[in-house]
Design a protein around this motif. Structure first.
Motif, PDB file in Angstrom:
ATOM      1  N   UNK A  36       0.846  -1.201   0.000  1.00  0.00           N
ATOM      2  CA  UNK A  36       0.000   0.000   0.000  1.00  0.00           C
ATOM      3  C   UNK A  36       0.878   1.246   0.000  1.00  0.00           C
ATOM      4  N   UNK A  37       0.597   2.155  -0.894  1.00  0.00           N
ATOM      5  CA  UNK A  37       1.373   3.390  -0.986  1.00  0.00           C
ATOM      6  C   UNK A  37       1.058   4.267   0.216  1.00  0.00           C
ATOM      7  N   UNK A  38       2.099   4.594   1.000  1.00  0.00           N
ATOM      8  CA  UNK A  38       1.951   5.397   2.221  1.00  0.00           C
ATOM      9  C   UNK A  38       2.404   6.837   2.033  1.00  0.00           C
ATOM     10  N   UNK A  39       3.342   7.072   1.106  1.00  0.00           N
ATOM     11  CA  UNK A  39       3.752   8.458   0.842  1.00  0.00           C
ATOM     12  C   UNK A  39       4.196   8.585  -0.607  1.00  0.00           C
ATOM     13  N   UNK A  40       4.014   9.804  -1.131  1.00  0.00           N
ATOM     14  CA  UNK A  40       4.371  10.131  -2.510  1.00  0.00           C
ATOM     15  C   UNK A  40       5.097  11.467  -2.483  1.00  0.00           C
ATOM     16  N   UNK A  57       1.331  10.120 -13.890  1.00  0.00           N
ATOM     17  CA  UNK A  57       0.039  10.507 -14.484  1.00  0.00           C
ATOM     18  C   UNK A  57      -1.029  10.648 -13.402  1.00  0.00           C
ATOM     19  N   UNK A  58      -0.707  10.154 -12.186  1.00  0.00           N
ATOM     20  CA  UNK A  58      -1.609  10.255 -11.048  1.00  0.00           C
ATOM     21  C   UNK A  58      -1.207  11.439 -10.171  1.00  0.00           C
ATOM     22  N   UNK A  59      -2.184  12.065  -9.535  1.00  0.00           N
ATOM     23  CA  UNK A  59      -1.911  13.065  -8.505  1.00  0.00           C
ATOM     24  C   UNK A  59      -1.516  12.322  -7.229  1.00  0.00           C
ATOM     25  N   UNK A  60      -0.788  12.977  -6.363  1.00  0.00           N
ATOM     26  CA  UNK A  60      -0.356  12.362  -5.104  1.00  0.00           C
ATOM     27  C   UNK A  60      -1.539  11.763  -4.359  1.00  0.00           C
ATOM     28  N   UNK A  61      -2.609  12.516  -4.240  1.00  0.00           N
ATOM     29  CA  UNK A  61      -3.780  12.085  -3.471  1.00  0.00           C
ATOM     30  C   UNK A  61      -4.423  10.834  -4.064  1.00  0.00           C
ATOM     31  N   UNK A  62      -4.335  10.670  -5.383  1.00  0.00           N
ATOM     32  CA  UNK A  62      -4.897   9.487  -6.036  1.00  0.00           C
ATOM     33  C   UNK A  62      -4.135   8.220  -5.653  1.00  0.00           C
TER      34      UNK A  62
END
Length: 115
Positions: A23-27, A57-62
């Motif tokens: 799971x992505x926790x930070x970007x 192509x994704x925003x951080x929040x996405x």
């Protein structure tokens, strides 16, 4: 469309390549990299690994909170001083404008092995 690579032994593939769900926790932005990539922290349950991934192509929040499929046993690669510890998998977008990440169709436990 055809498959271009020669066949390999399935057992060897499963023995050699370890893919897991994380799971992505930070970007974070990564302007020092030559390619358009983000710095990611990916939680695999017992361990969090860093990845330089071309998911811009994704925003951080996405991306935050999304599960991804990653190869976790490739060792580390240094990219502009950043230690990328896993390979988040993806495919080229139909429009050629980025990378679409691969994910399970429904949530599973972080660290679940892909086979």
């Amino acid at each position: 469309m055809g498959i271009d690579e020669p066949d390999i032994d399935p057992a060897r593939f499963l023995d050699d390549v370890e893919m897991c769900i994380g799971e992505i926790r930070s970007v974070e932005e990564f302007p020092e990299a030559r390619k358009d990539v983000y710095k990611l922290d990916v939680d695999f349950g017992d361990e969090t690994l860093q990845s330089a991934a071309g998911l811009t192509m994704y925003e951080h929040e996405e991306l935050l909170g999304r599960q991804v499929v990653a190869v976790v046993n490739l060792g580390t690669v240094q990219i502009a001083g950043f230690e990328s510890q896993c390979l988040v998998t993806g495919v080229d977008a139909d429009d050629g404008e980025g990378v679409v990440h691969l994910q399970p169709e429904r949530p599973v436990e972080n660290g679940t092995r892909v086979y």
